[in-house]
Scaffold this motif. Sequence first.
Motif, PDB file in Angstrom:
ATOM      1  N   HIS A  81       0.849  -1.185   0.000  1.00 29.21           N
ATOM      2  CA  HIS A  81       0.000   0.000   0.000  1.00 29.21           C
ATOM      3  C   HIS A  81       0.879   1.228   0.000  1.00 29.21           C
ATOM      4  CE1 HIS A  81      -2.652   3.145   1.576  1.00 29.21           C
ATOM      5  NE2 HIS A  81      -3.586   2.480   0.922  1.00 29.21           N
ATOM      6  N   PRO A  82       0.566   2.287  -0.691  1.00 26.01           N
ATOM      7  CA  PRO A  82      -0.495   2.334  -1.692  1.00 26.01           C
ATOM      8  C   PRO A  82      -0.150   1.420  -2.871  1.00 26.01           C
ATOM      9  CG  PRO A  82       0.839   4.333  -1.796  1.00 26.01           C
ATOM     10  CD  PRO A  82       1.333   3.522  -0.627  1.00 26.01           C
ATOM     11  N   ASP A  83      -1.122   1.203  -3.737  1.00 20.82           N
ATOM     12  CA  ASP A  83      -0.890   0.343  -4.891  1.00 20.82           C
ATOM     13  C   ASP A  83       0.309   0.831  -5.690  1.00 20.82           C
ATOM     14  OD1 ASP A  83      -3.077  -1.223  -4.259  1.00 20.82           O
ATOM     15  OD2 ASP A  83      -4.430  -0.159  -5.622  1.00 20.82           O
ATOM     16  N   ALA A  84       1.099  -0.115  -6.158  1.00 19.41           N
ATOM     17  CA  ALA A  84       2.228   0.225  -7.024  1.00 19.41           C
ATOM     18  C   ALA A  84       1.684   0.764  -8.337  1.00 19.41           C
ATOM     19  CB  ALA A  84       3.089  -1.010  -7.268  1.00 19.41           C
ATOM     20  N   LEU A  85       2.364   1.747  -8.885  1.00 23.14           N
ATOM     21  CA  LEU A  85       1.949   2.345 -10.146  1.00 23.14           C
ATOM     22  C   LEU A  85       2.811   1.782 -11.273  1.00 23.14           C
ATOM     23  CD1 LEU A  85       1.679   6.075  -9.001  1.00 23.14           C
ATOM     24  CD2 LEU A  85      -0.161   4.389  -9.202  1.00 23.14           C
ATOM     25  N   GLU A  86       2.172   1.176 -12.239  1.00 20.91           N
ATOM     26  CA  GLU A  86       2.893   0.677 -13.404  1.00 20.91           C
ATOM     27  C   GLU A  86       3.185   1.844 -14.331  1.00 20.91           C
ATOM     28  OE1 GLU A  86       4.078  -2.327 -14.333  1.00 20.91           O
ATOM     29  OE2 GLU A  86       3.351  -3.389 -12.580  1.00 20.91           O
ATOM     30  N   THR A  87       4.393   1.905 -14.830  1.00 21.18           N
ATOM     31  CA  THR A  87       4.785   2.927 -15.794  1.00 21.18           C
ATOM     32  C   THR A  87       5.462   2.236 -16.967  1.00 21.18           C
ATOM     33  OG1 THR A  87       6.934   3.246 -14.723  1.00 21.18           O
ATOM     34  CG2 THR A  87       5.133   4.680 -14.003  1.00 21.18           C
ATOM     35  N   GLU A  88       5.665   2.985 -18.009  1.00 18.86           N
ATOM     36  CA  GLU A  88       6.409   2.449 -19.147  1.00 18.86           C
ATOM     37  C   GLU A  88       7.842   2.220 -18.696  1.00 18.86           C
ATOM     38  OE1 GLU A  88       5.317   1.646 -22.285  1.00 18.86           O
ATOM     39  OE2 GLU A  88       3.338   2.000 -21.417  1.00 18.86           O
ATOM     40  N   PRO A  89       8.486   1.168 -19.197  1.00 16.34           N
ATOM     41  CA  PRO A  89       9.892   0.965 -18.830  1.00 16.34           C
ATOM     42  C   PRO A  89      10.740   2.181 -19.197  1.00 16.34           C
ATOM     43  CG  PRO A  89       9.033  -0.958 -19.968  1.00 16.34           C
ATOM     44  CD  PRO A  89       7.981   0.129 -20.079  1.00 16.34           C
ATOM     45  N   THR A  90      11.660   2.512 -18.318  1.00 18.51           N
ATOM     46  CA  THR A  90      12.565   3.630 -18.530  1.00 18.51           C
ATOM     47  C   THR A  90      13.427   3.378 -19.758  1.00 18.51           C
ATOM     48  OG1 THR A  90      12.655   3.910 -16.145  1.00 18.51           O
ATOM     49  CG2 THR A  90      14.375   4.990 -17.406  1.00 18.51           C
ATOM     50  N   ARG A  91      13.705   4.451 -20.478  1.00 20.06           N
ATOM     51  CA  ARG A  91      14.614   4.374 -21.624  1.00 20.06           C
ATOM     52  C   ARG A  91      15.949   4.988 -21.210  1.00 20.06           C
ATOM     53  NH1 ARG A  91      12.722   4.345 -26.971  1.00 20.06           N
ATOM     54  NH2 ARG A  91      14.058   6.147 -27.298  1.00 20.06           N
ATOM     55  N   PRO A  92      17.042   4.549 -21.823  1.00 17.50           N
ATOM     56  CA  PRO A  92      18.354   5.045 -21.423  1.00 17.50           C
ATOM     57  C   PRO A  92      18.533   6.559 -21.488  1.00 17.50           C
ATOM     58  CG  PRO A  92      18.606   3.079 -22.749  1.00 17.50           C
ATOM     59  CD  PRO A  92      17.144   3.458 -22.805  1.00 17.50           C
ATOM     60  N   ASN A  93      17.761   7.269 -22.313  1.00 13.54           N
ATOM     61  CA  ASN A  93      17.953   8.716 -22.439  1.00 13.54           C
ATOM     62  C   ASN A  93      16.976   9.535 -21.602  1.00 13.54           C
ATOM     63  OD1 ASN A  93      15.813   7.917 -24.105  1.00 13.54           O
ATOM     64  ND2 ASN A  93      16.114   9.636 -25.495  1.00 13.54           N
ATOM     65  N   GLU A  94      16.189   8.909 -20.722  1.00 14.76           N
ATOM     66  CA  GLU A  94      15.265   9.651 -19.871  1.00 14.76           C
ATOM     67  C   GLU A  94      15.998  10.253 -18.676  1.00 14.76           C
ATOM     68  OE1 GLU A  94      11.621   7.654 -18.824  1.00 14.76           O
ATOM     69  OE2 GLU A  94      11.564   6.664 -20.777  1.00 14.76           O
ATOM     70  N   ILE A  95      15.538  11.425 -18.281  1.00 11.93           N
ATOM     71  CA  ILE A  95      16.111  12.105 -17.127  1.00 11.93           C
ATOM     72  C   ILE A  95      15.698  11.356 -15.856  1.00 11.93           C
ATOM     73  CG2 ILE A  95      16.127  14.246 -15.776  1.00 11.93           C
ATOM     74  CD1 ILE A  95      17.497  14.455 -18.530  1.00 11.93           C
ATOM     75  N   GLY A  96      16.625  11.225 -14.929  1.00 13.76           N
ATOM     76  CA  GLY A  96      16.346  10.555 -13.664  1.00 13.76           C
ATOM     77  C   GLY A  96      17.072   9.224 -13.592  1.00 13.76           C
ATOM     78  N   MET A  97      16.895   8.556 -12.486  1.00 18.86           N
ATOM     79  CA  MET A  97      17.550   7.262 -12.280  1.00 18.86           C
ATOM     80  C   MET A  97      16.996   6.243 -13.267  1.00 18.86           C
ATOM     81  SD  MET A  97      18.858   4.928  -9.637  1.00 18.86           S
ATOM     82  CE  MET A  97      18.601   3.169  -9.819  1.00 18.86           C
ATOM     83  N   HIS A  98      17.882   5.573 -13.966  1.00 15.72           N
ATOM     84  CA  HIS A  98      17.371   4.615 -14.936  1.00 15.72           C
ATOM     85  C   HIS A  98      18.151   3.322 -15.038  1.00 15.72           C
ATOM     86  CE1 HIS A  98      20.465   5.474 -17.961  1.00 15.72           C
ATOM     87  NE2 HIS A  98      20.345   6.717 -17.592  1.00 15.72           N
TER      88      HIS A  98
END
Length: 156
Positions: A83-100
């Motif tokens: 809890h809270p429910d896990a949020l599914e997101t698109e898999p990270t791509r190597p060029n996205e900003i943030g931890m990947h």
Amino acid sequence: MASSRLGSVQGMPIKLDNVGIAVRDLDAAIDFFTDLGLTVLGRDTISGEWADTAVGLDGNHVNIAMLQTPDGTGRLELFEYIHPDALETEPTRPNEIGMHRVAFSVDNLEVALEVAAAHGCYPLRGVASYGDVYKLTYVRGPSGIIVMLAQELRKG
């Protein structure tokens, strides 16, 4: 690079303790990383007001596992939300900003890729050479985590 008076306090020791990764299936992620050579240091279920405050989520309730690299210097904290429910997101791509990605140095890249394949995890494109220094690849790991595996070519 701009410096900050607060960002580099003389004499303040700092070390990286662990990298936390939310996963869809804690047991599957543990299996993947332990097959690569990490060791489970412990497992727990975390909840309560202190966890809500620390993480910034009301009703924070997770199952966690702390894993360590064989040399004892690197740790991963894997967590699966109750809890809270896990949020599914698109898999990270190597060029996205943030931890990947999380990166591991391995003695034998071919063996590491066989281990990854046994978990249904394969390179994003293939194996590359960084000059005569490393042979490396990015693998899509459990829960879409990008895992870099690199074998040093020049030892010594």
